[in-house]
Structure formats: structure tokens, C-alpha cells
Design a protein around this motif. Structure first.
Motif, PDB file in Angstrom:
ATOM      1  N   ASP A  11       0.924  -1.061   0.025  1.00 16.17           N
ATOM      2  CA  ASP A  11       0.053  -0.126  -0.023  1.00 16.17           C
ATOM      3  C   ASP A  11       0.881   1.405  -0.005  1.00 16.17           C
ATOM      4  O   ASP A  11       0.376   2.396   0.270  1.00 16.17           O
ATOM      5  CB  ASP A  11      -0.967   0.062   1.030  1.00 16.17           C
ATOM      6  CG  ASP A  11      -1.821  -1.115   1.061  1.00 16.17           C
ATOM      7  OD1 ASP A  11      -2.297  -1.187  -0.090  1.00 16.17           O
ATOM      8  OD2 ASP A  11      -2.411  -1.734   2.199  1.00 16.17           O
ATOM      9  N   TRP A  12       2.279   0.949   0.028  1.00 17.27           N
ATOM     10  CA  TRP A  12       2.929   2.273  -0.025  1.00 17.27           C
ATOM     11  C   TRP A  12       2.667   3.363  -1.338  1.00 17.27           C
ATOM     12  O   TRP A  12       2.556   2.730  -2.365  1.00 17.27           O
ATOM     13  CB  TRP A  12       4.404   1.858   0.221  1.00 17.27           C
ATOM     14  CG  TRP A  12       4.744   1.609   1.282  1.00 17.27           C
ATOM     15  CD1 TRP A  12       4.557   1.766   2.575  1.00 17.27           C
ATOM     16  CD2 TRP A  12       6.506   0.921   1.737  1.00 17.27           C
ATOM     17  NE1 TRP A  12       5.220   1.512   3.623  1.00 17.27           N
ATOM     18  CE2 TRP A  12       6.391   0.945   3.069  1.00 17.27           C
ATOM     19  CE3 TRP A  12       7.367   0.581   0.654  1.00 17.27           C
ATOM     20  CZ2 TRP A  12       7.649   0.121   3.620  1.00 17.27           C
ATOM     21  CZ3 TRP A  12       8.483   0.040   1.543  1.00 17.27           C
ATOM     22  CH2 TRP A  12       8.584  -0.049   2.978  1.00 17.27           C
ATOM     23  N   SER A  13       2.957   4.448  -1.178  1.00 15.22           N
ATOM     24  CA  SER A  13       2.706   5.342  -2.250  1.00 15.22           C
ATOM     25  C   SER A  13       3.881   5.427  -3.340  1.00 15.22           C
ATOM     26  O   SER A  13       4.836   4.751  -2.659  1.00 15.22           O
ATOM     27  CB  SER A  13       2.385   6.696  -1.839  1.00 15.22           C
ATOM     28  OG  SER A  13       3.532   7.285  -1.249  1.00 15.22           O
ATOM     29  N   LEU A  14       3.710   6.018  -4.307  1.00 12.40           N
ATOM     30  CA  LEU A  14       4.999   6.046  -5.046  1.00 12.40           C
ATOM     31  C   LEU A  14       6.116   6.627  -4.670  1.00 12.40           C
ATOM     32  O   LEU A  14       7.308   6.158  -4.748  1.00 12.40           O
ATOM     33  CB  LEU A  14       4.707   6.807  -6.479  1.00 12.40           C
ATOM     34  CG  LEU A  14       5.684   6.746  -7.746  1.00 12.40           C
ATOM     35  CD1 LEU A  14       5.679   5.648  -8.478  1.00 12.40           C
ATOM     36  CD2 LEU A  14       5.433   7.818  -8.651  1.00 12.40           C
ATOM     37  N   SER A  15       6.049   7.892  -3.747  1.00 12.38           N
ATOM     38  CA  SER A  15       7.091   8.415  -3.260  1.00 12.38           C
ATOM     39  C   SER A  15       7.803   7.742  -1.897  1.00 12.38           C
ATOM     40  O   SER A  15       9.158   7.588  -1.956  1.00 12.38           O
ATOM     41  CB  SER A  15       6.585   9.596  -2.657  1.00 12.38           C
ATOM     42  OG  SER A  15       6.126  10.700  -3.320  1.00 12.38           O
ATOM     43  N   THR A  16       7.125   6.879  -1.280  1.00 10.82           N
ATOM     44  CA  THR A  16       7.651   6.113  -0.499  1.00 10.82           C
ATOM     45  C   THR A  16       8.402   4.812  -1.085  1.00 10.82           C
ATOM     46  O   THR A  16       9.366   4.467  -0.715  1.00 10.82           O
ATOM     47  CB  THR A  16       6.448   5.363   0.479  1.00 10.82           C
ATOM     48  OG1 THR A  16       5.802   6.822   1.234  1.00 10.82           O
ATOM     49  CG2 THR A  16       7.347   4.493   1.687  1.00 10.82           C
ATOM     50  N   GLN A  17       8.038   4.029  -2.054  1.00  9.75           N
ATOM     51  CA  GLN A  17       8.536   3.169  -2.721  1.00  9.75           C
ATOM     52  C   GLN A  17       9.798   3.745  -3.149  1.00  9.75           C
ATOM     53  O   GLN A  17      10.786   2.800  -3.491  1.00  9.75           O
ATOM     54  CB  GLN A  17       7.523   2.679  -4.096  1.00  9.75           C
ATOM     55  CG  GLN A  17       6.335   1.914  -3.716  1.00  9.75           C
ATOM     56  CD  GLN A  17       5.504   1.729  -4.950  1.00  9.75           C
ATOM     57  OE1 GLN A  17       5.430   2.293  -5.672  1.00  9.75           O
ATOM     58  NE2 GLN A  17       4.558   0.485  -4.700  1.00  9.75           N
ATOM     59  N   MET A  80       7.641   0.782  -8.674  1.00  6.28           N
ATOM     60  CA  MET A  80       7.077   2.109  -8.928  1.00  6.28           C
ATOM     61  C   MET A  80       6.328   1.799 -10.138  1.00  6.28           C
ATOM     62  O   MET A  80       5.342   2.509 -10.340  1.00  6.28           O
ATOM     63  CB  MET A  80       8.136   3.165  -9.186  1.00  6.28           C
ATOM     64  CG  MET A  80       9.002   3.725  -7.721  1.00  6.28           C
ATOM     65  SD  MET A  80      10.546   4.507  -8.272  1.00  6.28           S
ATOM     66  CE  MET A  80       9.679   6.034  -8.264  1.00  6.28           C
ATOM     67  N   ARG A 199       1.825   5.156 -15.664  1.00  7.12           N
ATOM     68  CA  ARG A 199       2.063   3.796 -15.456  1.00  7.12           C
ATOM     69  C   ARG A 199       1.470   3.047 -16.532  1.00  7.12           C
ATOM     70  O   ARG A 199       0.543   2.515 -16.421  1.00  7.12           O
ATOM     71  CB  ARG A 199       1.720   3.395 -14.069  1.00  7.12           C
ATOM     72  CG  ARG A 199       2.287   4.462 -13.021  1.00  7.12           C
ATOM     73  CD  ARG A 199       1.807   3.879 -11.677  1.00  7.12           C
ATOM     74  NE  ARG A 199       2.475   2.551 -11.125  1.00  7.12           N
ATOM     75  CZ  ARG A 199       2.022   1.997 -10.117  1.00  7.12           C
ATOM     76  NH1 ARG A 199       0.887   2.179  -9.656  1.00  7.12           N
ATOM     77  NH2 ARG A 199       2.694   0.977  -9.861  1.00  7.12           N
ATOM     78  N   ASN A 265       9.529  11.947  -7.782  1.00 11.33           N
ATOM     79  CA  ASN A 265       8.103  12.647  -7.781  1.00 11.33           C
ATOM     80  C   ASN A 265       8.516  13.746  -7.708  1.00 11.33           C
ATOM     81  O   ASN A 265       7.581  14.799  -8.369  1.00 11.33           O
ATOM     82  CB  ASN A 265       7.404  11.772  -6.767  1.00 11.33           C
ATOM     83  CG  ASN A 265       6.135  11.778  -6.972  1.00 11.33           C
ATOM     84  OD1 ASN A 265       5.523  11.698  -8.064  1.00 11.33           O
ATOM     85  ND2 ASN A 265       5.272  11.931  -5.912  1.00 11.33           N
ATOM     86  N   THR A 310      -0.732  11.969 -15.198  1.00 16.07           N
ATOM     87  CA  THR A 310      -1.000  12.875 -14.050  1.00 16.07           C
ATOM     88  C   THR A 310      -0.213  14.195 -14.391  1.00 16.07           C
ATOM     89  O   THR A 310      -0.385  15.046 -13.245  1.00 16.07           O
ATOM     90  CB  THR A 310      -0.665  12.219 -12.788  1.00 16.07           C
ATOM     91  OG1 THR A 310       0.885  11.772 -12.655  1.00 16.07           O
ATOM     92  CG2 THR A 310      -1.276  10.975 -12.802  1.00 16.07           C
TER      93      THR A 310
END
Length: 401
Positions: A11-17, A80, A199, A265, A310
Motif C-alpha cells: 500500500d506504499w505510495s510512489l514516493s515511499t516506494q 514504482m 504507469r 516524484n 498525471t
């Protein structure tokens, strides 16, 4: 806390990944990603060596195809992009070559958009065709040409979207459906958008190609590429080609790219914002005939862009009257912008595609791809956009000094 508690969260967001995925600390417990500058790895026994080479036991063997630093970058980018696996290569062109060589054989047909990068055109037409690959060229945005070209013998559809340098945009989902209806795979070069803005796998594409040299690094420091997709085609077939043929990414470069992903990001948001400001200024300039930019409301594929991107990205191209002579004059008058064919840098770059990136194409091929002699391409960087605009104004003759 054990390492089992630190596994990536789906469930991590792109920034966290981009910051957390891929690094598995060594017994030294380092916080930063290490660089493994070694050509080979040792084994505890001859039996273990045999098991590793046979694929019966996971682990490092030889840095041509297994290196922990490279694997950090691969795991991070795969997460990502939403892919099962990623194979890092020596360059973006090596990524394309590896994909085609791994998945195609003599007699197979590939359908390629005419608007791909100039060197990609040369790769397909001059080299891959020598080995019996049948290449069919179509207009990126002409659906009737795609339908006519794809058939039961088609193995791959290959596109860049947005295209280089005119930022034309293809409908990824529609092309994926067409490919799958004929048993083919859709390959998307996602260099301009990166997973921060688009993506392709989530839109139905099968494989994503990157020139990591560009925005993934973001600072023009190293050459590299990547192939992202499923475990079978990418994890097995493309990796198998890499293992045998060796278009391998260096560990130091992999470390640079892994660190570049951490700020991707944030950078792509800023690139897009600055590029929009520059494009709006160019649109209003009396000596600019046309502007190509995905963020413009009158872009021919505005509806598709809104559905699958986006953000518009950093690439802006524009046409000046007077052909090559005038375009060179505009470029040479600038003082801050970097005159280089590379893109994706923190520094804004400016180039004349007809004589650089697409210079090896015939005049006819350039015309078919829409590369005019008066066309100039910008990769808008992270400088203050007003400074970028001031330098473009100088180039366009607004300031004579």
C-alpha cells in the motif's frame, strides 16, 4: 525489530516506494545503499556454486547478471512501475535491443511508431532488420494504420508516448487491447513521463522501457536503461539475454539511478510546472510558429493525456520560421541553456532535432516523423522558469546584447 518487519508494504505510495524499496541491509547494518564493486562472488562450497549456476539456489554469481546494488535499482523501479520484475541494462538503447532480441526471432513482425527516437529507428531499420525481423512503420496516432499493420504474425507493438520531440500521445489502453487480440505484446517507452506521471502497465501495456539516463537519474550523471514487466518475459527471457550477451549496467550507475528515484516524484512535479510556464510564454510569442507540449489545452490528444497522464512532463518543442539557419541562430543566442541532445536534467537543455537526435535519418524519414528544420526541443529543467524564459527571449531576438 527483524528485517521481516521492514518488507515493502503493497500500500506504499510512489514516493515511499522510491525511497524504501530494494535496499536489504547487509550485516553491517548500513542505512544508505551500498555499492558492490566486485566482478564475482564467492561460494561456501563447490556444491553451492553448482546450485547457484543451475538456478536451484538464489544468490549472486557474477556481476554481469547478478549484483546487489543493481538489484536495488531493479526492485525499486519495478515497484514504482507496478511490474513483477525489472532488468537493468547498460543504456536505454540496450534495453530496447535486449527486449527485441529476447522476445523475437527471424520472421517475426513488429509494428513501430514512426515517431520514436531517431536512434531507435536506426536500430530497427539498419540492424534488427538484418536478422530477419519484419518492421512495419505506422503513425503513432493514426488508429487505421495500426489496425491495418497488426496481424497474427505480429510479435510486438513498440511506441514512445509522449513522442520525441513532438510530444504526440498514443492511447495505451486501446493499443494494448489491439496487441492482445492478435497475441502480441505492447512495449511502451516511458522515458518522458516516468512512473511519476504515467504507469503503462496499469493501462494494459506488457513491457515498459526506460532510458534511465534521463529523468530517472535527473542530473545527467550516468548512462543506463531498464526493462520492466512480468516474471516470464522480463524476469526470465530478457534477463536470460542479459546474462548471455552482457549489455550490463555498472553497479555505480545503478546506485546513482536508485538514488535518483528517491526524488523523482518531486522533480517531475517541478519539471511539469516549469515546462507549462515556458510553453505558455512560447505560445504567446510572435516569432514562434507552433508549440508542442502535452500541457496545452489544444493538444491534439488532450483527452487521452487527461486519462493516462498525471502531468505533462518537461519536454517542450517549438517551431520558428526560417528553417535550420533560424533555429541554429535562436539556439546560439542563448547563454544559460545547455546546448546538448540529452534531456531529463536539472539543467534546461536545448537542441535542434533535425541535425542531432534525428540527424541520421533520411530527409524523407524526418519528414514522415514531423521533424521540421525549424524545430527546437527543450527539456525544461529546475532553474527558475523566469530565467529560462529570459534566455529564450534572448535567443528569439527580444534582447540584443
Amino acid at each position: 525489530m527483524t528485517d521481516s518487519h521492514r518488507r515493502p508494504d503493497p500500500d506504499w505510495s510512489l514516493s515511499t516506494q522510491a525511497i524504501r524499496v530494494g535496499h536489504h541491509p547487509t550485516p553491517e547494518r548500513e542505512h544508505g545503499e551500498p555499492i558492490f564493486t566486485t566482478s564475482s562472488f564467492t561460494f561456501e562450497s563447490a556444491e553451492q556454486a553448482a546450485a547457484r549456476f543451475a538456478g536451484d539456489e538464489p544468490g549472486n554469481i557474477y556481476a554481469r547478471f547478478t549484483n546487489p546494488t543493481t538489484r536495488i535499482f531493479e526492485e525499486r523501479l519495478a515497484a514504482m512501475e507496478g511490474g513483477e520484475d525489472c532488468v537493468a541494462t547498460a543504456s536505454g538503447m540496450a534495453a530496447i535491443l535486449s527486449t527485441v532480441m529476447a522476445l523475437c526471432e527471424a520472421g517475426d513482425e513488429v509494428v513501430v511508431a514512426r515517431q520514436v527516437f531517431g536512434t531507435t529507428t536506426v536500430l530497427f531499420d539498419k540492424y534488427l532488420a538484418r536478422f530477419g525481423l519484419v518492421v512495419r512503420w505506422v503513425d503513432l496516432t493514426d488508429w487505421s494504420q495500426w489496425e491495418a499493420a497488426v496481424n497474427g504474425g505480429t510479435r510486438l507493438l513498440f511506441i514512445e508516448t509522449p513522442s520525441n520531440p513532438l510530444t504526440e500521445v498514443a492511447d495505451i489502453r486501446r493499443l494494448a487491447d489491439l496487441a492482445h487480440a492478435h497475441g502480441a505484446a505492447l512495449v511502451v517507452d516511458n522515458c518522458f513521463c516516468t512512473p511519476a506521471l504515467q504507469r503503462p502497465l496499469s493501462l494494459g501495456a506488457d513491457i515498459v522501457i526506460h532510458s534511465a539516463t534521463k529523468f530517472l537519474d535527473g542530473q545527467g550523471r550516468a548512462i543506463g536503461g531498464a526493462v520492466v514487466g512480468d516474471a516470464e518475459r522480463v524476469g526470465k527471457e530478457v534477463r536470460g539475454f542479459l546474462r548471455t550477451c552482457g549489455p550490463t549496467m555498472a553497479p555505480f550507475n545503478a546506485w546513482i539511478f536508485a538514488k535518483g528515484l528517491e526524488t523523482l516524484n518531486l522533480r517531475m512535479e517541478a519539471h511539469s510546472r516549469h515546462a507549462r510556464e515556458v510553453a505558455d510564454w512560447l505560445v504567446a510569442h510572435e516569432r514562434v510558429a507552433r508549440v508542442h507540449f502535452p500541457g496545452l489545452s489544444d493538444h491534439p490528444q488532450a483527452a487521452i493525456i487527461a486519462a493516462q497522464q498525471t502531468g505533462p512532463g518537461a519536454i517542450v518543442s517549438f517551431v520558428v520560421e526560417g528553417g535550420r539557419e533560424k533555429a541554429w541562430e535562436v539556439i546560439d543566442r542563448t547563454r544559460m541553456l545547455s546546448i546538448t541532445a540529452n534531456l531529463g536534467d536539472t539543467k534546461t537543455t536545448i537542441t535542434h532535432p533535425a541535425s542531432t537526435t534525428h540527424g541520421r535519418l533520411s530527409p524523407e524519414a524526418r519528414a514522415e516523423a514531423g521533424i521540421e528544420e525549424g524545430l527546437i526541443r527543450l527539456s525544461v529543467g529546475l532553474e527558475d522558469p523566469q530565467d529560462i524564459i529570459a534566455d529564450l527571449a534572448r535567443g528569439l531576438g527580444d534582447q540584443i546584447d
